[in-house]
Structure formats: C-alpha cells, structure tokens
Design a protein around this motif. Structure first.
Motif, PDB file in Angstrom:
ATOM      1  N   VAL A 107       0.841  -1.188   0.000  1.00 49.58           N
ATOM      2  CA  VAL A 107       0.000   0.000   0.000  1.00 49.58           C
ATOM      3  C   VAL A 107       0.881   1.244   0.000  1.00 49.58           C
ATOM      4  O   VAL A 107       1.913   1.291   0.665  1.00 49.58           O
ATOM      5  CB  VAL A 107      -0.973   0.039   1.197  1.00 49.58           C
ATOM      6  CG1 VAL A 107      -2.028  -1.028   1.063  1.00 49.58           C
ATOM      7  CG2 VAL A 107      -0.232  -0.118   2.512  1.00 49.58           C
ATOM      8  N   PHE A 108       0.456   2.243  -0.754  1.00 48.46           N
ATOM      9  CA  PHE A 108       1.175   3.508  -0.877  1.00 48.46           C
ATOM     10  C   PHE A 108       0.294   4.588  -0.279  1.00 48.46           C
ATOM     11  O   PHE A 108      -0.867   4.732  -0.647  1.00 48.46           O
ATOM     12  CB  PHE A 108       1.461   3.798  -2.347  1.00 48.46           C
ATOM     13  CG  PHE A 108       2.434   4.912  -2.585  1.00 48.46           C
ATOM     14  CD1 PHE A 108       3.779   4.628  -2.824  1.00 48.46           C
ATOM     15  CD2 PHE A 108       2.026   6.227  -2.572  1.00 48.46           C
ATOM     16  CE1 PHE A 108       4.686   5.659  -3.052  1.00 48.46           C
ATOM     17  CE2 PHE A 108       2.925   7.266  -2.787  1.00 48.46           C
ATOM     18  CZ  PHE A 108       4.266   6.978  -3.039  1.00 48.46           C
ATOM     19  N   SER A 109       0.841   5.349   0.657  1.00 52.04           N
ATOM     20  CA  SER A 109       0.066   6.377   1.361  1.00 52.04           C
ATOM     21  C   SER A 109      -0.019   7.661   0.546  1.00 52.04           C
ATOM     22  O   SER A 109       1.006   8.248   0.186  1.00 52.04           O
ATOM     23  CB  SER A 109       0.722   6.671   2.718  1.00 52.04           C
ATOM     24  OG  SER A 109       0.125   7.808   3.327  1.00 52.04           O
ATOM     25  N   LEU A 110      -1.244   8.086   0.261  1.00 49.38           N
ATOM     26  CA  LEU A 110      -1.503   9.390  -0.344  1.00 49.38           C
ATOM     27  C   LEU A 110      -2.142  10.245   0.748  1.00 49.38           C
ATOM     28  O   LEU A 110      -3.354  10.200   0.944  1.00 49.38           O
ATOM     29  CB  LEU A 110      -2.437   9.263  -1.545  1.00 49.38           C
ATOM     30  CG  LEU A 110      -1.979   8.337  -2.676  1.00 49.38           C
ATOM     31  CD1 LEU A 110      -3.085   8.182  -3.714  1.00 49.38           C
ATOM     32  CD2 LEU A 110      -0.711   8.859  -3.331  1.00 49.38           C
ATOM     33  N   LYS A 111      -1.337  10.995   1.466  1.00 48.51           N
ATOM     34  CA  LYS A 111      -1.828  11.666   2.672  1.00 48.51           C
ATOM     35  C   LYS A 111      -2.455  13.011   2.341  1.00 48.51           C
ATOM     36  O   LYS A 111      -1.765  13.955   1.951  1.00 48.51           O
ATOM     37  CB  LYS A 111      -0.694  11.860   3.674  1.00 48.51           C
ATOM     38  CG  LYS A 111      -1.181  12.304   5.054  1.00 48.51           C
ATOM     39  CD  LYS A 111      -0.073  12.246   6.078  1.00 48.51           C
ATOM     40  CE  LYS A 111      -0.595  12.562   7.466  1.00 48.51           C
ATOM     41  NZ  LYS A 111       0.490  12.460   8.488  1.00 48.51           N
ATOM     42  N   ILE A 112      -3.773  13.100   2.540  1.00 53.01           N
ATOM     43  CA  ILE A 112      -4.495  14.337   2.246  1.00 53.01           C
ATOM     44  C   ILE A 112      -5.384  14.779   3.410  1.00 53.01           C
ATOM     45  O   ILE A 112      -5.959  15.868   3.370  1.00 53.01           O
ATOM     46  CB  ILE A 112      -5.351  14.201   0.972  1.00 53.01           C
ATOM     47  CG1 ILE A 112      -6.344  13.049   1.096  1.00 53.01           C
ATOM     48  CG2 ILE A 112      -4.457  14.011  -0.248  1.00 53.01           C
ATOM     49  CD1 ILE A 112      -7.289  12.907  -0.075  1.00 53.01           C
ATOM     50  N   LEU A 113      -5.508  13.941   4.455  1.00 55.47           N
ATOM     51  CA  LEU A 113      -6.300  14.290   5.630  1.00 55.47           C
ATOM     52  C   LEU A 113      -5.376  14.554   6.814  1.00 55.47           C
ATOM     53  O   LEU A 113      -4.390  13.841   7.011  1.00 55.47           O
ATOM     54  CB  LEU A 113      -7.281  13.169   5.980  1.00 55.47           C
ATOM     55  CG  LEU A 113      -8.298  12.790   4.911  1.00 55.47           C
ATOM     56  CD1 LEU A 113      -9.209  11.670   5.421  1.00 55.47           C
ATOM     57  CD2 LEU A 113      -9.115  13.990   4.471  1.00 55.47           C
ATOM     58  N   ASP A 114      -5.727  15.558   7.614  1.00 53.21           N
ATOM     59  CA  ASP A 114      -4.862  15.927   8.730  1.00 53.21           C
ATOM     60  C   ASP A 114      -5.199  15.129   9.989  1.00 53.21           C
ATOM     61  O   ASP A 114      -5.974  14.163   9.947  1.00 53.21           O
ATOM     62  CB  ASP A 114      -4.933  17.438   8.993  1.00 53.21           C
ATOM     63  CG  ASP A 114      -6.313  17.911   9.460  1.00 53.21           C
ATOM     64  OD1 ASP A 114      -7.152  17.072   9.893  1.00 53.21           O
ATOM     65  OD2 ASP A 114      -6.566  19.129   9.411  1.00 53.21           O
ATOM     66  N   ALA A 115      -4.615  15.514  11.108  1.00 50.61           N
ATOM     67  CA  ALA A 115      -4.755  14.770  12.358  1.00 50.61           C
ATOM     68  C   ALA A 115      -6.173  14.803  12.918  1.00 50.61           C
ATOM     69  O   ALA A 115      -6.484  14.073  13.865  1.00 50.61           O
ATOM     70  CB  ALA A 115      -3.781  15.309  13.392  1.00 50.61           C
ATOM     71  N   LYS A 116      -7.042  15.637  12.351  1.00 50.88           N
ATOM     72  CA  LYS A 116      -8.439  15.683  12.754  1.00 50.88           C
ATOM     73  C   LYS A 116      -9.359  15.127  11.667  1.00 50.88           C
ATOM     74  O   LYS A 116     -10.577  15.258  11.757  1.00 50.88           O
ATOM     75  CB  LYS A 116      -8.837  17.115  13.122  1.00 50.88           C
ATOM     76  CG  LYS A 116      -8.104  17.659  14.344  1.00 50.88           C
ATOM     77  CD  LYS A 116      -8.593  19.041  14.718  1.00 50.88           C
ATOM     78  CE  LYS A 116      -7.868  19.552  15.974  1.00 50.88           C
ATOM     79  NZ  LYS A 116      -8.328  20.923  16.348  1.00 50.88           N
ATOM     80  N   GLY A 117      -8.780  14.516  10.658  1.00 47.16           N
ATOM     81  CA  GLY A 117      -9.577  13.923   9.592  1.00 47.16           C
ATOM     82  C   GLY A 117     -10.111  14.929   8.588  1.00 47.16           C
ATOM     83  O   GLY A 117     -11.019  14.604   7.816  1.00 47.16           O
ATOM     84  N   ARG A 118      -9.522  16.110   8.558  1.00 48.82           N
ATOM     85  CA  ARG A 118      -9.976  17.154   7.638  1.00 48.82           C
ATOM     86  C   ARG A 118      -9.033  17.239   6.447  1.00 48.82           C
ATOM     87  O   ARG A 118      -7.848  16.942   6.549  1.00 48.82           O
ATOM     88  CB  ARG A 118     -10.015  18.497   8.358  1.00 48.82           C
ATOM     89  CG  ARG A 118     -10.938  18.515   9.564  1.00 48.82           C
ATOM     90  CD  ARG A 118     -10.797  19.805  10.341  1.00 48.82           C
ATOM     91  NE  ARG A 118      -9.416  20.039  10.775  1.00 48.82           N
ATOM     92  CZ  ARG A 118      -9.046  20.988  11.625  1.00 48.82           C
ATOM     93  NH1 ARG A 118      -9.965  21.791  12.135  1.00 48.82           N
ATOM     94  NH2 ARG A 118      -7.778  21.144  11.970  1.00 48.82           N
ATOM     95  N   GLY A 119      -9.578  17.675   5.315  1.00 46.77           N
ATOM     96  CA  GLY A 119      -8.737  17.804   4.131  1.00 46.77           C
ATOM     97  C   GLY A 119      -9.381  18.704   3.097  1.00 46.77           C
ATOM     98  O   GLY A 119     -10.540  19.103   3.227  1.00 46.77           O
ATOM     99  N   ALA A 120      -8.608  19.020   2.056  1.00 44.23           N
ATOM    100  CA  ALA A 120      -9.072  19.895   0.982  1.00 44.23           C
ATOM    101  C   ALA A 120      -9.308  19.083  -0.284  1.00 44.23           C
ATOM    102  O   ALA A 120      -8.526  18.185  -0.618  1.00 44.23           O
ATOM    103  CB  ALA A 120      -8.041  20.988   0.706  1.00 44.23           C
ATOM    104  N   MET A 121     -10.378  19.411  -0.985  1.00 45.58           N
ATOM    105  CA  MET A 121     -10.674  18.730  -2.236  1.00 45.58           C
ATOM    106  C   MET A 121      -9.539  18.907  -3.230  1.00 45.58           C
ATOM    107  O   MET A 121      -9.212  17.984  -3.990  1.00 45.58           O
ATOM    108  CB  MET A 121     -11.972  19.285  -2.829  1.00 45.58           C
ATOM    109  CG  MET A 121     -12.478  18.545  -4.032  1.00 45.58           C
ATOM    110  SD  MET A 121     -13.374  17.043  -3.617  1.00 45.58           S
ATOM    111  CE  MET A 121     -14.931  17.745  -3.063  1.00 45.58           C
ATOM    112  N   SER A 122      -8.898  20.075  -3.219  1.00 47.98           N
ATOM    113  CA  SER A 122      -7.798  20.323  -4.149  1.00 47.98           C
ATOM    114  C   SER A 122      -6.653  19.341  -3.913  1.00 47.98           C
ATOM    115  O   SER A 122      -6.000  18.893  -4.863  1.00 47.98           O
ATOM    116  CB  SER A 122      -7.299  21.763  -4.007  1.00 47.98           C
ATOM    117  OG  SER A 122      -6.874  22.022  -2.673  1.00 47.98           O
TER     118      SER A 122
END
Length: 286
Positions: free
Chosen positions: A60-75
């Motif tokens: 598995v390859f991590s594509l990290k787009i969510l932060d420590a609170k589970g929030r992220g940007a669509m961009s």
C-alpha cells in the motif's frame, strides 16, 4: 502490512514537523483502511486477536491528504489522484482507495462546476486504467450530492451490516430509478463493526472496531487488487475491471451452497427497498 512508501499534500506542523509525514497517522483512519486491505496477521502478541486483510501483503502507498483531525481539501485529493496518473502508475499503482466524502448541494449554483472539476480528474484516472474505489458517504442520503461518489467513473461503495444481513443504517445510496450506467458502478461491502489496524496513538493494542462506508470501500479496493494480481482483471479502464468483479458477484449471488444462506443481503441489488439502490455485495473470487 506492507508499506510501499507515500506522498503528502499537507503542510508540516510548525512544532513537530510530523503533520505532513506520509508514514504517520495521528487520526488513525488511514491505518484502519489500510489494514482492511493488506493486514498480514503478524501480531507477535498471542493475547491480542489480530486481523487479516482481503489482500494480505499487497503493498500500500500512502496518499496523505487528511490531517490529524480527519480534515482535508478537495484540491489536495485531486492533486493526489493526478500524481498517481503522472508518477504512481510507473510505480505499479493500479487501485486508489478514497474513503472520504464532501457534500455539495445539487441545487447549488456551484454544483456543476464542482462536478466538472472533480469528475474530470476521476474520468482521467479511470481512462488511465486506475480502479478508483470511493466511499458512498455516511449520511443516509442520495450519493448525488457527495464527491467523489457522485462521479460517473468511480466505484461508489455502500455499506452493509453483516450481523443483520441488511444495509447499514447510515449508508448513502443511489436512487433506484437511476440509469443502468450509474447502477453498474455502485457496489456494497461490509461496513459495520469492522476490526482492523489502528495507529498506536489511537489505541495501544494497535486494533480498533469502526463502522462506515470508509470501512466498506477498502474491501472493494482489495478485491480489485486481487483481481488485477490474479490476471483476471485486464480491462483498459477501472470500470472495465469493475465489470469483471461484478460478474463474479452475480455468479455468487445466483449460486446456492448446501447448508449456506443465500449470498447477499436484504436490500441489495436483487431486493431494492424504499427506492434505494445499494448494489450487489462484492465477492473476492480472485
């Protein structure tokens, strides 16, 4: 599990520098999803019941787009998918799991612009041969308002409850009068009380039971990986490979095994309830 590396689209935390590290998961969500896909049952502590993924050992390859609170940007999500097309394919990435959902009111003047932007990238990924599995969402609502599940070329995954043999009460769905093309990309998988790996910062045991379409989605992503690795899924697009997976699920649903209950669940594609289409229960035949 087998960690093959990662990329992050987050900013570094000013105090720890760890927020953007793709191999750390303070929220735990990504680790739980990854375990459903690839956990190896390699826990050294016999007192702790561990887990085995649907595609154990698959990198598995991590594509990290969510932060420590589970929030992220669509961009950032779009940038991550674009990165897979530009660089990830050369590294062997053929399946993307997106256990997330963002709501845009279908009646909003911005809806079409969001649809075009998000679904344009998802179409490019599908056309590049990438199988994109996404969470339908946990709001008991029509997936039309939730991205990327609303996109016509992604595999939208609803959740079912194995204990009750019924749809998960929280799971989004497709309207039953939707087109055949839309129905052909909606599938169901277990998403209630799923035990998997979790970050040690979230639970000292390294395991946790969670529910959601986020948990259903990696079941489908893992089956897609199995299908590709087996040589059974050789389609030019992600949806071509979904057709192979659905054909196997249809055969399983039509078969009867002595002493076993009928495969599927109440409210699946063969028994739509209250105008809500949730898709066939997938089966790992590969």
């Amino acid at each position: 599990m087998t960690y093959a590396g990662g990329r992050s689209w987050l900013d570094a935390n000013a105090s720890t520098g760890a927020e953007d590290a793709p191999d750390t998961d303070a929220y735990g969500h990504g680790t739980h999803v990854a375990g459903i896909i690839t956990a190896l049952n390699s826990n050294a502590d016999p007192a702790v019941e561990s887990v085995v993924g649907i595609s154990p050992g698959t990198p598995v390859f991590s594509l990290k787009i969510l932060d420590a609170k589970g929030r992220g940007a669509m961009s950032n999500m779009l940038a991550a998918v674009q990165w897979v097309m530009a660089e990830g394919l050369a590294q062997g990435i053929r399946v993307i799991n997106l256990s997330l959902a963002a709501y845009v009111n279908p009646g909003s003047p911005d809806y079409q612009a969001v649809f075009d932007a998000v679904c344009g990238v998802m179409k490019d990924a599908n056309d590049a041969g990438i199988f994109v599995a996404v969470a339908a969402g946990n709001y008991g609502d029509d997936i039309k308002g939730y991205f990327p599940a609303a996109c016509p070329t992604v595999v939208a995954v609803t959740a079912m409850d194995p204990a009750g043999n019924e749809p998960a009460s929280f799971s989004n769905f497709l309207q039953a009068d939707s087109s055949d093309a839309d129905k052909a990309r909606v599938v169901a998988a277990p998403g209630v009380n799923i035990k998997s790996t979790i970050s040690y910062t979230r639970d000292a045991s390294g395991y946790k039971v969670l529910s959601g379409t986020s948990q259903a989605t990696p079941h489908v992503a893992a089956i897609a990986a199995n299908c590709i690795l087996s040589g059974a899924c050789t389609g030019k697009t992600g949806l071509d490979n979904l057709a192979t997976i659905l054909a196997a699920a249809q055969l399983r649903a039509a078969s009867t095994v002595s002493g076993s209950p009928q495969y599927g669940f109440s409210g699946d594609a063969s028994s739509t309830i209250n105008g809500k289409y949730r898709g066939l229960l997938v089966w790992s035949a590969f």
